[in-house]
Design a protein around this motif. Structure first.
Motif, PDB file in Angstrom:
ATOM      1  N   ALA A 116      -0.995 -32.691   4.530  1.00 18.94           N
ATOM      2  CA  ALA A 116       0.515 -32.769   4.037  1.00 18.94           C
ATOM      3  C   ALA A 116       0.979 -31.377   4.547  1.00 18.94           C
ATOM      4  O   ALA A 116       2.171 -31.265   5.056  1.00 18.94           O
ATOM      5  CB  ALA A 116       0.534 -33.157   3.007  1.00 18.94           C
ATOM      6  N   GLY A 117       0.320 -30.412   4.240  1.00 15.41           N
ATOM      7  CA  GLY A 117       0.808 -28.951   4.320  1.00 15.41           C
ATOM      8  C   GLY A 117       1.132 -28.614   5.855  1.00 15.41           C
ATOM      9  O   GLY A 117       2.080 -28.002   6.080  1.00 15.41           O
ATOM     10  N   PHE A 118       0.300 -29.038   6.431  1.00 19.48           N
ATOM     11  CA  PHE A 118       0.365 -28.865   7.928  1.00 19.48           C
ATOM     12  C   PHE A 118       1.337 -29.589   8.636  1.00 19.48           C
ATOM     13  O   PHE A 118       1.914 -29.034   9.489  1.00 19.48           O
ATOM     14  CB  PHE A 118      -1.002 -28.895   8.779  1.00 19.48           C
ATOM     15  N   GLY A 119       1.594 -30.778   8.056  1.00 20.78           N
ATOM     16  CA  GLY A 119       2.623 -31.641   8.651  1.00 20.78           C
ATOM     17  C   GLY A 119       3.971 -31.132   8.428  1.00 20.78           C
ATOM     18  O   GLY A 119       4.949 -31.439   9.165  1.00 20.78           O
ATOM     19  N   ALA A 120       4.133 -30.232   7.356  1.00 17.93           N
ATOM     20  CA  ALA A 120       5.437 -29.511   7.031  1.00 17.93           C
ATOM     21  C   ALA A 120       5.841 -28.774   8.070  1.00 17.93           C
ATOM     22  O   ALA A 120       7.110 -28.350   8.206  1.00 17.93           O
ATOM     23  CB  ALA A 120       5.127 -28.958   5.503  1.00 17.93           C
ATOM     24  N   ILE A 121       4.794 -28.001   8.859  1.00 22.59           N
ATOM     25  CA  ILE A 121       5.267 -27.081   9.920  1.00 22.59           C
ATOM     26  C   ILE A 121       4.929 -28.002  11.203  1.00 22.59           C
ATOM     27  O   ILE A 121       5.176 -26.945  12.297  1.00 22.59           O
ATOM     28  CB  ILE A 121       4.731 -25.828   9.862  1.00 22.59           C
ATOM     29  N   CYS A 122       4.256 -28.981  11.247  1.00 26.49           N
ATOM     30  CA  CYS A 122       4.026 -29.590  12.524  1.00 26.49           C
ATOM     31  C   CYS A 122       4.624 -31.062  12.677  1.00 26.49           C
ATOM     32  O   CYS A 122       4.532 -31.810  11.860  1.00 26.49           O
ATOM     33  CB  CYS A 122       2.439 -29.631  12.633  1.00 26.49           C
ATOM     34  N   GLY A 123       5.086 -31.169  13.900  1.00 21.47           N
ATOM     35  CA  GLY A 123       5.563 -32.730  13.942  1.00 21.47           C
ATOM     36  C   GLY A 123       4.810 -33.704  14.798  1.00 21.47           C
ATOM     37  O   GLY A 123       5.480 -34.687  15.123  1.00 21.47           O
ATOM     38  N   SER A 124       3.446 -33.454  14.735  1.00 17.35           N
ATOM     39  CA  SER A 124       2.818 -34.528  15.807  1.00 17.35           C
ATOM     40  C   SER A 124       1.479 -34.760  15.029  1.00 17.35           C
ATOM     41  O   SER A 124       0.879 -33.969  14.347  1.00 17.35           O
ATOM     42  CB  SER A 124       2.560 -34.202  16.930  1.00 17.35           C
ATOM     43  N   SER A 125       1.028 -36.046  15.155  1.00 17.17           N
ATOM     44  CA  SER A 125      -0.066 -36.453  14.103  1.00 17.17           C
ATOM     45  C   SER A 125      -1.436 -35.991  14.629  1.00 17.17           C
ATOM     46  O   SER A 125      -2.281 -35.734  13.694  1.00 17.17           O
ATOM     47  CB  SER A 125       0.065 -38.076  14.327  1.00 17.17           C
ATOM     48  N   LEU A 126      -1.468 -36.130  15.925  1.00 17.54           N
ATOM     49  CA  LEU A 126      -2.831 -35.762  16.610  1.00 17.54           C
ATOM     50  C   LEU A 126      -3.212 -34.247  16.352  1.00 17.54           C
ATOM     51  O   LEU A 126      -4.300 -33.849  15.988  1.00 17.54           O
ATOM     52  CB  LEU A 126      -3.014 -36.074  17.953  1.00 17.54           C
ATOM     53  N   ALA A 127      -2.212 -33.330  16.226  1.00 10.86           N
ATOM     54  CA  ALA A 127      -2.334 -32.162  16.279  1.00 10.86           C
ATOM     55  C   ALA A 127      -2.766 -31.765  14.959  1.00 10.86           C
ATOM     56  O   ALA A 127      -3.688 -30.908  14.493  1.00 10.86           O
ATOM     57  CB  ALA A 127      -1.021 -31.214  16.910  1.00 10.86           C
ATOM     58  N   THR A 128      -2.229 -32.410  13.845  1.00  6.52           N
ATOM     59  CA  THR A 128      -2.302 -32.329  12.355  1.00  6.52           C
ATOM     60  C   THR A 128      -3.810 -32.699  12.250  1.00  6.52           C
ATOM     61  O   THR A 128      -4.462 -31.923  11.524  1.00  6.52           O
ATOM     62  CB  THR A 128      -1.438 -32.851  11.347  1.00  6.52           C
ATOM     63  N   ALA A 129      -4.418 -33.758  12.422  1.00 10.23           N
ATOM     64  CA  ALA A 129      -5.497 -34.280  12.388  1.00 10.23           C
ATOM     65  C   ALA A 129      -6.451 -33.429  13.008  1.00 10.23           C
ATOM     66  O   ALA A 129      -7.313 -33.095  12.225  1.00 10.23           O
ATOM     67  CB  ALA A 129      -5.720 -35.595  12.840  1.00 10.23           C
ATOM     68  N   ALA A 130      -6.524 -33.122  14.242  1.00  8.29           N
ATOM     69  CA  ALA A 130      -7.679 -32.427  14.869  1.00  8.29           C
ATOM     70  C   ALA A 130      -7.434 -30.706  14.403  1.00  8.29           C
ATOM     71  O   ALA A 130      -8.492 -30.263  14.266  1.00  8.29           O
ATOM     72  CB  ALA A 130      -7.105 -32.069  16.259  1.00  8.29           C
ATOM     73  N   THR A 131      -6.267 -30.118  13.899  1.00  4.89           N
ATOM     74  CA  THR A 131      -6.440 -28.944  13.409  1.00  4.89           C
ATOM     75  C   THR A 131      -6.875 -28.680  11.965  1.00  4.89           C
ATOM     76  O   THR A 131      -7.895 -27.876  11.735  1.00  4.89           O
ATOM     77  CB  THR A 131      -4.930 -28.205  13.456  1.00  4.89           C
ATOM     78  N   MET A 132      -6.567 -29.706  11.252  1.00  7.05           N
ATOM     79  CA  MET A 132      -7.256 -29.763   9.928  1.00  7.05           C
ATOM     80  C   MET A 132      -8.454 -30.135   9.967  1.00  7.05           C
ATOM     81  O   MET A 132      -9.300 -29.700   9.219  1.00  7.05           O
ATOM     82  CB  MET A 132      -6.526 -30.652   8.818  1.00  7.05           C
ATOM     83  N   ALA A 133      -9.049 -30.912  10.923  1.00  7.99           N
ATOM     84  CA  ALA A 133     -10.625 -31.360  10.993  1.00  7.99           C
ATOM     85  C   ALA A 133     -11.262 -30.159  11.383  1.00  7.99           C
ATOM     86  O   ALA A 133     -12.616 -29.982  10.856  1.00  7.99           O
ATOM     87  CB  ALA A 133     -10.721 -32.427  11.993  1.00  7.99           C
ATOM     88  N   GLN A 134     -10.710 -29.263  12.126  1.00  5.80           N
ATOM     89  CA  GLN A 134     -11.899 -27.853  12.640  1.00  5.80           C
ATOM     90  C   GLN A 134     -12.182 -27.400  11.337  1.00  5.80           C
ATOM     91  O   GLN A 134     -13.210 -26.909  11.223  1.00  5.80           O
ATOM     92  CB  GLN A 134     -10.906 -27.112  13.511  1.00  5.80           C
ATOM     93  N   VAL A 135     -11.209 -27.341  10.467  1.00  8.50           N
ATOM     94  CA  VAL A 135     -11.627 -26.657   8.961  1.00  8.50           C
ATOM     95  C   VAL A 135     -12.397 -27.356   8.204  1.00  8.50           C
ATOM     96  O   VAL A 135     -13.422 -26.970   7.451  1.00  8.50           O
ATOM     97  CB  VAL A 135     -10.101 -25.935   8.367  1.00  8.50           C
ATOM     98  N   ALA A 136     -11.891 -28.676   7.902  1.00 15.14           N
ATOM     99  CA  ALA A 136     -12.123 -29.440   6.486  1.00 15.14           C
ATOM    100  C   ALA A 136     -13.497 -29.995   6.867  1.00 15.14           C
ATOM    101  O   ALA A 136     -14.169 -30.212   6.056  1.00 15.14           O
ATOM    102  CB  ALA A 136     -11.162 -30.375   6.476  1.00 15.14           C
TER     103      ALA A 136
END
Lengths: 439, 172
Positions: free
Chosen positions: A108-128
């Motif tokens: 949700a936090g990342f979605g607040a600075i990123c406008g796309s779904s795949l980028a949010t999922a992939a970026t958070m997944a690397q960490v989480a």
């Protein structure tokens, strides 16, 4: 053949072309051009083609799209996802299923600075994903939470798909972004509730993590300041009318770029990579916009959408029934089609139908209400079989989890989506309250 | 959502390499133009609030600049197989059938891009002849068109190239 029949035939041909893997944009241009010729002849088409694409591309509102895509690219390289996840984890991690909730919160936090779904999922997944594995979370819950969490990227403003919807129905992008905020927060909360129900039934799926002290929480939260600053600056500025969405996106792109250089170690090679990624996404989106331009010219010429709207308005069905039918169509299409292409393809037909019905609200409100609901329904397609893009991406990042497990893990989040859509339909105020308050 | 960062393998044959090189050069030009527009928008906003002096005609610069860079992105996007397809019904078909339809839609897009390139050459000529200019800065519109013509021609060539490659691949 009447022009209505030609339009229906055109839509049929379009569907056949899509089935045989013709790119959406190409199919739309081909059918649009063919229909245009059959309704008005060759010369008008050739004259239309002299400048139509230039006019379709040179629209100030559209220039927000490449800038948001650039912003998303820089954001994924800014090293902010770890700070977001850790901050959420200090607040939620000690609960059962809390680490997965933290992953959703991070999305949700990342979605607040990123406008796309795949980028949010992939970026958070690397960490989480590694953290979820460390705490022995089940593969289904871990990957399901991240795949679903990614869809928050598109719902929480900024959102590229929402911009395209706003342009397609000629709505105000600013009020559209205002309308998306509360449904976006509801989505994040709903996903966390889904996790807490899930771990109540299967407690071994989401063990408790570490409890963090108050000071540790504050410190972790403080580390997310670049995200908060950029969100407040960009979205706050757009909401308050300090600048246009395009200018806000420019600030966001520059801000995330600076943070990517400073914290993420972005150098020239990485910068070129970001530009390349944004260019490919922009190219795809504008190809589809070019297709939509030709296809809409044809549909507009045939007057089919208006006649269809009149015809549907005349049958004695309740507006809500027709809305539900349209949402069902989106749900089915969303399983096989890209959300943006789907919106550009269907809105010229569906929007006149919806606009012609009486939902007891003015047209500007109807655009926001319908737009947000459609946005959620089409994004569901990203996490459902057979082509759930988010599911594939997250699953490919978690080699120890089978694809079937991820699809099962997504189910509680789909239930949460269904509840949220029902709430938004029953209570339009959830969507409309904030834009009314701010204007 | 539409996005992909995976780079497809660079072609080994000279034609493919040349096309790839040209398309890549275009996205770099377009990308840096985009970045420049971003910086200009920020400067314009700051100028507007701090010194009551925005960059004159900033909206139309952004609009025209975006149109130019988007045209420049198209050929590379196609070479990277970036176009959105509905990848479901044919996924069970034999690979040759899929490749055949990919080649056929490549030919279709080549024809479309070729016709558009041809028509936009005339469109640009009209813009030049009637001296169409932007509202505020009175910038001539026509220079966008040669860029579009070249980019669309390169797109058509790229589509022919991928179509030929697909058909060869099918016969192999």
């Amino acid at each position: 053949m009447s022009s209505f029949e030609i339009a229906l035939l055109g839509i049929g041909v379009l569907l056949v072309l899509l089935v045989i893997r013709v790119p959406v944009a190409v199919a739309m241009i081909a059918v649009g051009a063919g229909g245009y010729v059959s309704l008005s002849g060759w010369l008008p088409l050739l004259s239309y083609a002299k400048s139509s694409v230039y006019y379709a591309f040179s629209n100030y509102d559209l220039s927000v799209v490449p800038m948001f895509l650039l912003m998303s690219q820089f954001a994924s390289k800014a090293g902010l996802s770890r700070a977001l996840f850790e901050a959420a984890n200090t607040y939620l991690g000690h609960r059962r299923g809390g680490v997965a909730m933290a992953a959703v919160g991070g999305c949700a936090g990342f979605g607040a600075i990123c406008g796309s779904s795949l980028a949010t999922a992939a970026t958070m997944a690397q960490v989480a994903l590694p953290e979820l594995k460390r705490y022995n979370y089940s593969g289904a819950l871990a990957t399901g939470a991240l795949a679903a969490g990614g869809t928050l990227g598109i719902l929480i403003p900024p959102s590229v798909v929402l911009v395209i919807f706003a342009i397609a129905v000629e709505a105000n992008i600013v009020t559209m972004f205002q309308a998306a905020l509360i449904p976006g927060i509801l989505a994040a909360v709903g996903y966390m509730l889904a996790i807490s129900v899930y771990v109540r039934v299967w407690p071994e799926a989401g063990p408790v993590g570490d409890r963090a002290g108050r000071e540790e929480r504050h410190r972790a939260l403080f580390k997310t300041w670049p995200v908060i600053l950029i969100f407040v600056l960009v979205i706050g500025g757009i909401y308050a009318g300090v600048f246009t969405p395009t200018e806000g996106a420019a600030f966001g792109a520059l801000g995330t770029a600076i943070i990517a250089v400073w914290r993420g170690g972005l150098r020239l090679a990485g910068f070129v990579e970001c530009v390349r990624g944004a260019a490919i996404s922009t190219g795809m989106i504008f190809m589809i916009l070019m297709g939509a331009d030709f296809f809409n010219a044809f549909l507009g010429f045939s007057r089919m959408p208006l006649e269809l709207a009149e015809w549907i308005g005349a049958i004695a069905l309740r507006p809500i029934t027709i809305l539900l039918v349209i949402l069902a169509i989106y749900l089915v299409l969303g399983c096989v089609m890209d959300s943006l292409a789907m919106i550009l393809l269907t809105v010229p037909v569906f929007w006149p139908v919806i606009a012609g019905l009486d939902f007891g609200m003015p047209e500007a409100d109807l655009k926001m209400w319908f737009g947000i609901i459609v946005l959620i329904v089409v994004e569901v397609g990203l996490i459902t079989p057979p082509v759930g893009l988010n599911v594939f991406v997250i699953n490919s990042m978690a080699p120890h989890v089978r694809l079937k497990e991820t699809f099962v893990g997504v189910l509680p989040f789909l239930a949460s989506d269904a509840v949220r859509v029902a709430l938004l339909i029953l209570f339009p105020a959830l969507t409309l309250w904030l834009p009314h308050l701010l204007n | 959502m539409a996005e992909s960062n995976t780079e497809t393998a660079r072609p080994a044959d000279p034609v493919g390499r040349a096309l790839h090189f040209c398309a890549y050069a275009l996205i770099l030009v377009g990308g840096f133009l985009m970045a420049a527009l971003t910086v200009m928008s920020v400067i314009s906003v700051l100028g507007r609030y701090l010194f009551s002096a925005p960059v004159p005609g900033d909206f139309e610069l952004v609009t025209m600049g975006t149109a130019i860079s988007v045209f420049l992105f198209l050929p590379y996007c196609h070479l990277q197989r970036g176009n959105v397809v509905v990848d479901l019904f044919l996924s069970w078909a034999p690979r040759r059938v899929q490749v055949f339809f990919d080649g056929a839609s490549g030919l279709l897009l080549a024809a479309i891009a070729g016709v558009l390139s041809w028509r936009m050459a005339f469109g640009g000529f009209d813009m030049y002849r009637y001296s169409e200019v932007s509202y505020i800065l009175a910038l001539p519109i026509w220079p966008v068109f040669p860029v579009a013509v070249v980019a669309l021609a390169l797109l058509a060539a790229s589509c022919l190239y991928t179509a030929v490659r697909d058909f060869r691949d099918m016969l192999r």
